[in-house]
Design a protein around this motif. Structure first.
Motif, PDB file in Angstrom:
ATOM      1  N   SER A 175      44.392  28.201  49.637  1.00 41.54           N
ATOM      2  CA  SER A 175      43.398  28.843  48.727  1.00 41.54           C
ATOM      3  C   SER A 175      44.036  28.508  47.337  1.00 41.54           C
ATOM      4  O   SER A 175      42.984  28.897  46.467  1.00 41.54           O
ATOM      5  CB  SER A 175      43.246  30.369  49.202  1.00 41.54           C
ATOM      6  OG  SER A 175      44.466  30.963  48.837  1.00 41.54           O
ATOM      7  N   GLU A 176      45.071  28.087  47.022  1.00 43.41           N
ATOM      8  CA  GLU A 176      45.221  28.027  45.670  1.00 43.41           C
ATOM      9  C   GLU A 176      45.328  26.612  44.991  1.00 43.41           C
ATOM     10  O   GLU A 176      46.197  25.735  45.880  1.00 43.41           O
ATOM     11  CB  GLU A 176      46.808  28.781  45.552  1.00 43.41           C
ATOM     12  CG  GLU A 176      47.285  28.733  44.163  1.00 43.41           C
ATOM     13  CD  GLU A 176      48.558  29.350  44.000  1.00 43.41           C
ATOM     14  OE1 GLU A 176      49.003  29.978  42.909  1.00 43.41           O
ATOM     15  OE2 GLU A 176      49.523  29.399  44.868  1.00 43.41           O
ATOM     16  N   SER A 219      43.010  32.622  41.253  1.00 45.19           N
ATOM     17  CA  SER A 219      43.086  33.583  41.803  1.00 45.19           C
ATOM     18  C   SER A 219      44.292  33.992  43.012  1.00 45.19           C
ATOM     19  O   SER A 219      44.726  32.930  43.251  1.00 45.19           O
ATOM     20  CB  SER A 219      41.736  33.910  42.672  1.00 45.19           C
ATOM     21  OG  SER A 219      41.499  32.994  43.574  1.00 45.19           O
ATOM     22  N   ALA A 220      44.477  34.879  43.372  1.00 44.83           N
ATOM     23  CA  ALA A 220      45.802  35.109  44.152  1.00 44.83           C
ATOM     24  C   ALA A 220      45.832  34.430  45.578  1.00 44.83           C
ATOM     25  O   ALA A 220      44.456  34.533  45.884  1.00 44.83           O
ATOM     26  CB  ALA A 220      46.158  36.518  44.221  1.00 44.83           C
ATOM     27  N   VAL A 271      45.339  33.771  49.425  1.00 41.95           N
ATOM     28  CA  VAL A 271      45.231  34.953  50.607  1.00 41.95           C
ATOM     29  C   VAL A 271      46.139  35.052  51.512  1.00 41.95           C
ATOM     30  O   VAL A 271      46.426  35.924  52.061  1.00 41.95           O
ATOM     31  CB  VAL A 271      43.752  34.541  51.182  1.00 41.95           C
ATOM     32  CG1 VAL A 271      42.631  34.685  50.263  1.00 41.95           C
ATOM     33  CG2 VAL A 271      43.621  33.350  51.835  1.00 41.95           C
ATOM     34  N   ARG A 295      50.582  38.822  40.433  1.00 34.63           N
ATOM     35  CA  ARG A 295      49.315  38.555  41.004  1.00 34.63           C
ATOM     36  C   ARG A 295      48.665  40.136  41.354  1.00 34.63           C
ATOM     37  O   ARG A 295      48.975  40.958  42.479  1.00 34.63           O
ATOM     38  CB  ARG A 295      49.259  37.723  42.274  1.00 34.63           C
ATOM     39  CG  ARG A 295      50.324  36.731  42.163  1.00 34.63           C
ATOM     40  CD  ARG A 295      49.524  35.429  41.399  1.00 34.63           C
ATOM     41  NE  ARG A 295      50.289  34.376  41.300  1.00 34.63           N
ATOM     42  CZ  ARG A 295      50.064  33.417  41.858  1.00 34.63           C
ATOM     43  NH1 ARG A 295      48.976  33.188  42.354  1.00 34.63           N
ATOM     44  NH2 ARG A 295      50.853  32.225  41.665  1.00 34.63           N
ATOM     45  N   ARG A 296      47.522  40.495  40.866  1.00 30.17           N
ATOM     46  CA  ARG A 296      46.867  41.654  41.040  1.00 30.17           C
ATOM     47  C   ARG A 296      45.838  41.533  42.236  1.00 30.17           C
ATOM     48  O   ARG A 296      44.863  40.786  41.924  1.00 30.17           O
ATOM     49  CB  ARG A 296      46.357  42.323  40.051  1.00 30.17           C
ATOM     50  CG  ARG A 296      47.155  42.860  38.853  1.00 30.17           C
ATOM     51  CD  ARG A 296      46.779  43.398  37.676  1.00 30.17           C
ATOM     52  NE  ARG A 296      47.810  43.588  36.532  1.00 30.17           N
ATOM     53  CZ  ARG A 296      48.691  44.667  36.683  1.00 30.17           C
ATOM     54  NH1 ARG A 296      48.407  45.592  37.714  1.00 30.17           N
ATOM     55  NH2 ARG A 296      49.643  44.753  35.765  1.00 30.17           N
ATOM     56  N   ARG A 297      45.931  42.124  43.276  1.00 27.00           N
ATOM     57  CA  ARG A 297      45.055  41.988  44.443  1.00 27.00           C
ATOM     58  C   ARG A 297      44.577  43.555  44.918  1.00 27.00           C
ATOM     59  O   ARG A 297      45.143  44.317  44.371  1.00 27.00           O
ATOM     60  CB  ARG A 297      45.765  41.501  45.831  1.00 27.00           C
ATOM     61  CG  ARG A 297      46.235  40.170  45.309  1.00 27.00           C
ATOM     62  CD  ARG A 297      47.269  39.408  46.322  1.00 27.00           C
ATOM     63  NE  ARG A 297      47.041  39.912  47.831  1.00 27.00           N
ATOM     64  CZ  ARG A 297      47.195  39.107  49.079  1.00 27.00           C
ATOM     65  NH1 ARG A 297      47.171  37.938  48.606  1.00 27.00           N
ATOM     66  NH2 ARG A 297      46.964  39.739  50.032  1.00 27.00           N
ATOM     67  N   SER A 298      43.545  43.392  45.387  1.00 25.61           N
ATOM     68  CA  SER A 298      43.060  44.704  46.228  1.00 25.61           C
ATOM     69  C   SER A 298      44.098  45.680  46.858  1.00 25.61           C
ATOM     70  O   SER A 298      43.858  46.637  47.078  1.00 25.61           O
ATOM     71  CB  SER A 298      41.828  44.543  47.213  1.00 25.61           C
ATOM     72  OG  SER A 298      42.032  43.750  48.319  1.00 25.61           O
ATOM     73  N   ASP A 299      45.186  44.889  47.451  1.00 24.11           N
ATOM     74  CA  ASP A 299      46.059  45.450  48.302  1.00 24.11           C
ATOM     75  C   ASP A 299      47.440  45.736  47.469  1.00 24.11           C
ATOM     76  O   ASP A 299      48.372  45.885  48.138  1.00 24.11           O
ATOM     77  CB  ASP A 299      46.450  44.792  49.582  1.00 24.11           C
ATOM     78  CG  ASP A 299      46.726  43.272  49.167  1.00 24.11           C
ATOM     79  OD1 ASP A 299      46.568  42.719  48.117  1.00 24.11           O
ATOM     80  OD2 ASP A 299      46.845  42.582  50.294  1.00 24.11           O
ATOM     81  N   TRP A 314      51.743  41.788  43.266  1.00 25.09           N
ATOM     82  CA  TRP A 314      52.536  40.921  44.009  1.00 25.09           C
ATOM     83  C   TRP A 314      53.330  39.817  42.971  1.00 25.09           C
ATOM     84  O   TRP A 314      52.592  39.547  42.218  1.00 25.09           O
ATOM     85  CB  TRP A 314      51.977  40.052  45.181  1.00 25.09           C
ATOM     86  CG  TRP A 314      51.066  41.042  46.158  1.00 25.09           C
ATOM     87  CD1 TRP A 314      49.869  41.620  45.839  1.00 25.09           C
ATOM     88  CD2 TRP A 314      51.415  41.326  47.382  1.00 25.09           C
ATOM     89  NE1 TRP A 314      49.444  42.260  46.833  1.00 25.09           N
ATOM     90  CE2 TRP A 314      50.610  42.228  47.702  1.00 25.09           C
ATOM     91  CE3 TRP A 314      52.593  40.914  48.159  1.00 25.09           C
ATOM     92  CZ2 TRP A 314      50.483  42.880  49.051  1.00 25.09           C
ATOM     93  CZ3 TRP A 314      52.626  41.580  49.553  1.00 25.09           C
ATOM     94  CH2 TRP A 314      51.593  42.596  49.923  1.00 25.09           C
TER      95      TRP A 314
END
Length: 215
Positions: A43-44, A63-64, A66, A135-139, A142
């Motif tokens: 994905s990156e 984006s970070a 997955v 890396r800011r993610r919804s969870d 990181w």
């Protein structure tokens, strides 16, 4: 099947602690290593963090990732164990080692920076106050390795050995599994740190699956 137990352990250990970005397994035919198979998070794009000679960081804009999930790991291992080898005669296909050698690790809430960089000292490469993009993610928030050569925050290896008392594979062969966790950043191994508490919680979940310390 032993491979399923290995994947289940990696998935349970990683939950809330790290995101696997690369999953690699060595296939063997009887006792001979037949090759290494790899699946990586696609994905990156190719814009990894790069560090110049002065230690400054070029921050990626993608984006970070997955990450690689349990079904992707299981599918790869299924393909590895069922794809014919080079030998003309049928022989038992197995795996000798599984590695997760590139990860994003979850920063403890107490250490999450207000900005977009986490500052650390890389003593291996003699660089202090190195600014690592978060890396800011919804969870959660990181961090991962960078291109100067610093190791990934956390890596995992599962090795398989023939053992009459181990876990039975689909074809009746038995294996003994050994899982090694390498924590390369002090954020997660230093006693008393909030990251160590996260690691200990993850290890407790492994114990609940039946894994135990053997050292």
């Amino acid at each position: 099947m032993a491979a399923n137990h290995a994947v289940a352990a990696i998935v349970e250990l990683s939950r809330g602690l790290f995101v696997p970005l690369r999953f690699e397994a060595s296939r063997c035919v009887t006792n001979d290593v037949d090759g290494v198979w790899t699946v990586a998070d696609g994905s990156e794009p190719d814009d990894h963090v790069r560090v110049n000679a002065a230690g400054g960081v070029l921050v990626p804009t993608s984006s970070a990732p997955v990450g690689i999930d349990g079904p992707a790991m299981t599918t790869m291992l299924d393909d590895l164990l069922t794809t014919p080898g080079e030998a003309s005669e049928p022989r038992w296909h197995g795996w000798s080692e599984i590695r997760v050698d590139d990860t994003l690790a979850a920063l403890p809430a107490a250490l999450v920076p207000a900005g977009d960089e986490f500052i650390l000292d890389d003593l291996d490469n003699r660089v202090r106050d190195l600014r690592i993009p978060v890396r800011r993610r919804s969870d959660g928030v990181w961090v991962g390795k960078y291109d100067l050569g610093f190791r990934t925050p956390i890596s995992v290896t599962v090795s398989r050995q023939a053992d009459v008392s181990g876990i039975s594979d689909a074809d009746g062969h038995h294996t003994f599994l050994m899982l090694s966790i390498d924590v390369h950043w002090s954020v997660w191994w230093r006693d008393g740190s909030p990251g160590r508490a996260m690691l200990d919680t993850a290890l407790d979940r492994l114990h609940a699956l039946g894994w135990h310390h053997d050292y």
